[in-house]
Design a protein around this motif. Sequence first.
Motif, mmCIF file in Angstrom:
data_model
loop_
_atom_site.group_PDB
_atom_site.id
_atom_site.type_symbol
_atom_site.label_atom_id
_atom_site.label_comp_id
_atom_site.label_asym_id
_atom_site.label_seq_id
_atom_site.Cartn_x
_atom_site.Cartn_y
_atom_site.Cartn_z
ATOM 1 N N LEU A 26 0.819 -1.214 0.000
ATOM 2 C CA LEU A 26 0.000 0.000 0.000
ATOM 3 C C LEU A 26 0.852 1.263 0.000
ATOM 4 O O LEU A 26 0.426 2.299 -0.524
ATOM 5 C CB LEU A 26 -0.956 -0.012 1.189
ATOM 6 N N ARG A 58 -8.801 -9.230 6.432
ATOM 7 C CA ARG A 58 -9.613 -8.218 5.761
ATOM 8 C C ARG A 58 -9.021 -7.949 4.379
ATOM 9 O O ARG A 58 -7.799 -7.820 4.238
ATOM 10 C CB ARG A 58 -9.624 -6.923 6.560
ATOM 11 N N ARG A 60 -7.588 -5.977 1.406
ATOM 12 C CA ARG A 60 -6.938 -4.664 1.375
ATOM 13 C C ARG A 60 -6.633 -4.155 -0.023
ATOM 14 O O ARG A 60 -6.720 -2.968 -0.292
ATOM 15 C CB ARG A 60 -5.633 -4.703 2.185
ATOM 16 N N VAL A 61 -6.220 -5.055 -0.931
ATOM 17 C CA VAL A 61 -5.754 -4.588 -2.231
ATOM 18 C C VAL A 61 -5.859 -5.709 -3.264
ATOM 19 O O VAL A 61 -5.646 -6.880 -2.940
ATOM 20 C CB VAL A 61 -4.306 -4.055 -2.120
ATOM 21 N N HIS A 123 -6.239 -2.228 -7.561
ATOM 22 C CA HIS A 123 -7.305 -1.533 -6.850
ATOM 23 C C HIS A 123 -7.051 -1.612 -5.346
ATOM 24 O O HIS A 123 -6.823 -2.700 -4.827
ATOM 25 C CB HIS A 123 -8.649 -2.190 -7.186
ATOM 26 N N VAL A 124 -7.073 -0.485 -4.690
ATOM 27 C CA VAL A 124 -6.989 -0.453 -3.227
ATOM 28 C C VAL A 124 -8.416 -0.549 -2.693
ATOM 29 O O VAL A 124 -9.301 0.193 -3.122
ATOM 30 C CB VAL A 124 -6.297 0.842 -2.724
ATOM 31 N N ILE A 125 -8.626 -1.489 -1.790
ATOM 32 C CA ILE A 125 -9.955 -1.722 -1.236
ATOM 33 C C ILE A 125 -10.115 -0.851 0.001
ATOM 34 O O ILE A 125 -9.347 -0.964 0.954
ATOM 35 C CB ILE A 125 -10.141 -3.201 -0.895
ATOM 36 N N GLU A 126 -11.093 0.032 -0.053
ATOM 37 C CA GLU A 126 -11.351 0.916 1.079
ATOM 38 C C GLU A 126 -11.926 0.101 2.223
ATOM 39 O O GLU A 126 -12.705 -0.827 1.992
ATOM 40 C CB GLU A 126 -12.339 2.024 0.659
ATOM 41 N N ARG A 127 -11.539 0.456 3.424
ATOM 42 C CA ARG A 127 -12.063 -0.241 4.610
ATOM 43 C C ARG A 127 -13.561 -0.004 4.727
ATOM 44 O O ARG A 127 -14.051 1.053 4.390
ATOM 45 C CB ARG A 127 -11.354 0.243 5.860
ATOM 46 N N TYR A 128 -14.234 -0.992 5.182
ATOM 47 C CA TYR A 128 -15.680 -0.890 5.361
ATOM 48 C C TYR A 128 -16.087 -1.423 6.720
ATOM 49 O O TYR A 128 -15.338 -1.993 7.420
ATOM 50 C CB TYR A 128 -16.440 -1.620 4.257
#
Length: 128
Positions: A26, A58, A60-61, A123-128
Amino acid sequence: MDWQSLETFSFGDHPALADELVGLVLEGKKSATCWAVSEGLKGAAVGKPMVALDGKNRPRVVLKTIELTQRQFNQVDEAFAYDEGEGDRSLAYWREAHKRYFTRTGLFQPQMMLWCERFRVEHVIERY
C-alpha cells in the motif's frame, strides 16, 4: 471493480507479517514476492488478479501478477530483492530475512527453487 469474487491470499506466515507486507504494498514499496516451488503455484498466474488480505483477514488490495518465474534462492538478484520492498531493500537483507522465513517454515535450502512473482496494484480496497 468487482473484487469480491476474486481469490484471496495473505503474505507471510503470521498475522503481523501479513500486516507488514500488505502495508509495504500500500505504501508503493513492495511489488514482488516469492515462495517455495514445493508449495505449488498458490493460484498465481500471469494476468490473474487476486485480493491480498491483512493480518485480520480483511481484504486490502487487488494485485495482478505481471511476471512469474522460477529461480534458485541463491540466484535471486538485487533488483528482485529491491522490488520485494522489505528492510533496506538490499540483497543481503532479503537473503537473511528469507532464510529465516524459509527456515521457520521448514523449507530452507540454499539451492531451493522459488516462484518469484512481480505484481502491480489494480485496486486499493477501502475499509468498510
